[in-house]
Structures are given as C-alpha cells and as structure tokens.
Design an enzyme around this catalytic site. Structure first.
Site, mmCIF file in Angstrom:
data_model
loop_
_atom_site.group_PDB
_atom_site.id
_atom_site.type_symbol
_atom_site.label_atom_id
_atom_site.label_comp_id
_atom_site.label_asym_id
_atom_site.label_seq_id
_atom_site.Cartn_x
_atom_site.Cartn_y
_atom_site.Cartn_z
ATOM 1 N N GLU A 1 -0.965 -5.085 9.035
ATOM 2 C CA GLU A 1 -0.091 -4.541 10.080
ATOM 3 C C GLU A 1 -0.697 -4.737 11.471
ATOM 4 O OE1 GLU A 1 0.482 -0.399 9.064
ATOM 5 O OE2 GLU A 1 1.222 -0.889 7.054
ATOM 6 N N LYS A 28 -1.119 -9.361 3.417
ATOM 7 C CA LYS A 28 -0.315 -8.786 4.504
ATOM 8 C C LYS A 28 -1.121 -7.719 5.229
ATOM 9 C CE LYS A 28 3.321 -5.733 3.867
ATOM 10 N NZ LYS A 28 2.886 -4.582 4.682
ATOM 11 N N ASP A 40 -1.063 -6.299 -0.057
ATOM 12 C CA ASP A 40 -1.306 -5.557 1.189
ATOM 13 C C ASP A 40 -2.795 -5.306 1.386
ATOM 14 O OD1 ASP A 40 0.404 -4.732 3.189
ATOM 15 O OD2 ASP A 40 1.272 -3.094 2.013
ATOM 16 N N ASP A 98 0.847 -1.213 0.000
ATOM 17 C CA ASP A 98 0.000 0.000 0.000
ATOM 18 C C ASP A 98 0.874 1.251 0.000
ATOM 19 O OD1 ASP A 98 0.863 -0.095 2.620
ATOM 20 O OD2 ASP A 98 -1.121 0.225 3.514
ATOM 21 N N SER A 99 2.200 1.055 -0.043
ATOM 22 C CA SER A 99 3.122 2.174 -0.299
ATOM 23 C C SER A 99 2.778 2.833 -1.632
ATOM 24 C CB SER A 99 4.573 1.692 -0.319
ATOM 25 O OG SER A 99 4.726 0.576 -1.182
ATOM 26 N N GLU A 128 9.771 -3.853 10.134
ATOM 27 C CA GLU A 128 10.184 -2.583 9.527
ATOM 28 C C GLU A 128 10.800 -1.639 10.567
ATOM 29 O OE1 GLU A 128 7.232 -0.827 6.974
ATOM 30 O OE2 GLU A 128 8.351 1.053 6.765
#
Ligand code: KIV
Length: 263
Positions: free
Chosen positions: A115, A113, A84, A45-46, A182
C-alpha cells in the site's frame, strides 16, 4: 486450462474484458475459486480481520502471509496469485526486497502487493529491477487506518483526487505491474483506469475499473457486517461454488458493481 499471468491481464485490459479477482486464504477455497475461473486470487492481509477477528490488518505478520500464500498456492492451478505484504514489511527498499523474495520463494506468490503512494515509488522500482512484480494499492489503504482516522472513502475533494491520480501515474512509471484502487469516487477511478496502461482492479471504486476484487468472506456472507461495496452472492444460490461463479459472471458482464456499491 491456460495459466493466468500478468500478460493475460494486460491483454484483458486492452480487449476491455473485465478481470474477476477474489481473496482466498487456504487451499480449499483457492480450488473453488480456480474452478470458477477467478482470474486473480489475492491472499490479502484482510485475513487479519476475517480469519483472526481483529479490527485492523496491523497484527498480520510476514510468516502469516507466507503460510497462507503457500496453502492457497497448493489449491490453485490457473489464477494469478497476488500476495499481500503486511504492515511495516516494506518500509525500505532493501527490507521490501527481502520480504518479497520470501513471499515468492517460500509462499509461491507471483506478484506482491503493498500500500501507499509516492513514498513507495523507489521500493517499487527496486523490486521491479530485481524481477519482482508489484501490485500497488491506492485510495483507502487499510494499513494506514489510524492515520486516515478510520475506513473512509478517499479522494472526495479536488486536491486528494489529484493526489491519487498523480500517485497512480508515478507508481506505474516506477514499474508497478497492476494497481488496486479501494474506496474512491467512481469518476476518479474511471479517470485513473483510462490514463494507466496497467490493469486497475477496484473495490468500492466503480464499474469503470478493469476488474473487481472483493473479500471472499463478504461475498459468502460470513463476515459480521456486509460492507457497502460488497454483496452477498450466496444468498440467492444453493452452494458456495455457485455463489463464486455468480460473482465472476457478474463482474465479467458488468452487472457488478451496481450503483449502490460505488461512491
Ligand atoms: O487485504 C485485502 O484483502 C485487500 C483487498 C480488500 C483489496 O487488500
């Protein structure tokens, strides 16, 4: 050409062979990454930052992620595709399962993925029970940027380091298939990598992780400001393909990350 699966990554971890991972957001770059033998393509999602020009990832939608995962998949034959889950798309186990199912069936993601620490443990178990492999993401979790007060290194003090280590163990136990770590001190990342049996992929987390991931636009010098944890691999090369190959090789032989890319 042997398709990369989670089994491949687990085997690589056991054999101490480094895993090379990069982000991609479209078929053209996915094809170049595949040709360079990148093991894992992360449709991160960057993209909200590097493609959309936002200063956070928070505006990225589920439809954005499905679209970009689908077009990455179209250009990729070998690499494992991790998609993501965007901000607030996995707030409950049921919501996460519905969205993960879309990312896999409509987008073609092979792993999803998301978070977070203990708070997502039940969600990971729920997805795992339904056959959805999950990559967990700990340390600097960009979707929580406002809670964290900025993009800062995490786990610098004893208490937060312990929290990250405990979360990592908990998420593995819950069924996580892999972990992205990260921006944490390299000693902590080494400890997490040593204690977990699932592959640990670092970004700004030091050389002891089982593999490395970077944002493609950073290694090609397209982003405005080069993050400290990354490196412009195109600078000394004459083509994008050569730059990607250089990154893959640097990860495999342990030349990247160097001391200046870690904390
Ligand atoms: O969104 C992303 O690209 C990521 C990586 C930086 C790990 O999560």
């Amino acid at each position: 050409m042997q398709k990369v699966t989670l089994n491949t990554l687990n085997e690589m971890k056991k054999q101490g062979r480094k895993i090379a991972c990069l982000t991609a957001y479209d078929a053209g770059f996915a094809r170049l990454l595949d040709q360079a033998s990148v093991d894992v393509i992360l449709v991160g999602d960057s993209l909200g930052m590097v493609l959309h020009g936002e200063n956070t990832t928070l505006k990225v939608s589920m439809n954005d992620m499905i679209y970009h995962t689908r077009i990455v998949k179209a250009g990729c034959r070998r690499a494992l595709i991790v998609g993501d889950m965007p901000f607030m798309s996995y707030a409950t186990p049921a919501q996460a399962l519905g969205n993960a199912a879309r990312l896999m069936s409509e987008g073609g993601a092979e792993v999803v993925k998301f978070e977070g620490g203990a708070v997502v443990a039940d969600t990971i178990s729920h997805l795992d029970r339904h056959g959805v492999p999950v990559c967990a993401h700990l340390g600097l979790i960009p979707q929580s940027v406002h809670k964290l007060g900025g993009y800062h290194v995490q786990g610098r003090d004893k208490q937060t380091a312990k929290q990250i280590l405990n979360d990592a163990k908990l998420l593995e136990k819950a069924g996580a298939a892999m972990l992205v770590l990260e921006c944490v001190p390299h000693q902590l990342a080494g400890e997490v990598t040593g204690v977990l049996s699932i592959p640990v992929i670092g970004i700004g987390a030091g050389a002891q992780c089982d593999g490395q991931v970077l944002v493609l636009y950073d290694i090609l010098g397209i982003t405005e400001r080069q993050p400290r944890v990354s490196k412009n691999f195109l600078e000394s090369e004459t083509s994008i393909q050569a730059a990607i190959e250089k990154y893959v090789n640097a990860v495999r032989v342990g030349e990247f990350p160097a001391a200046e890319h870690q904390f």
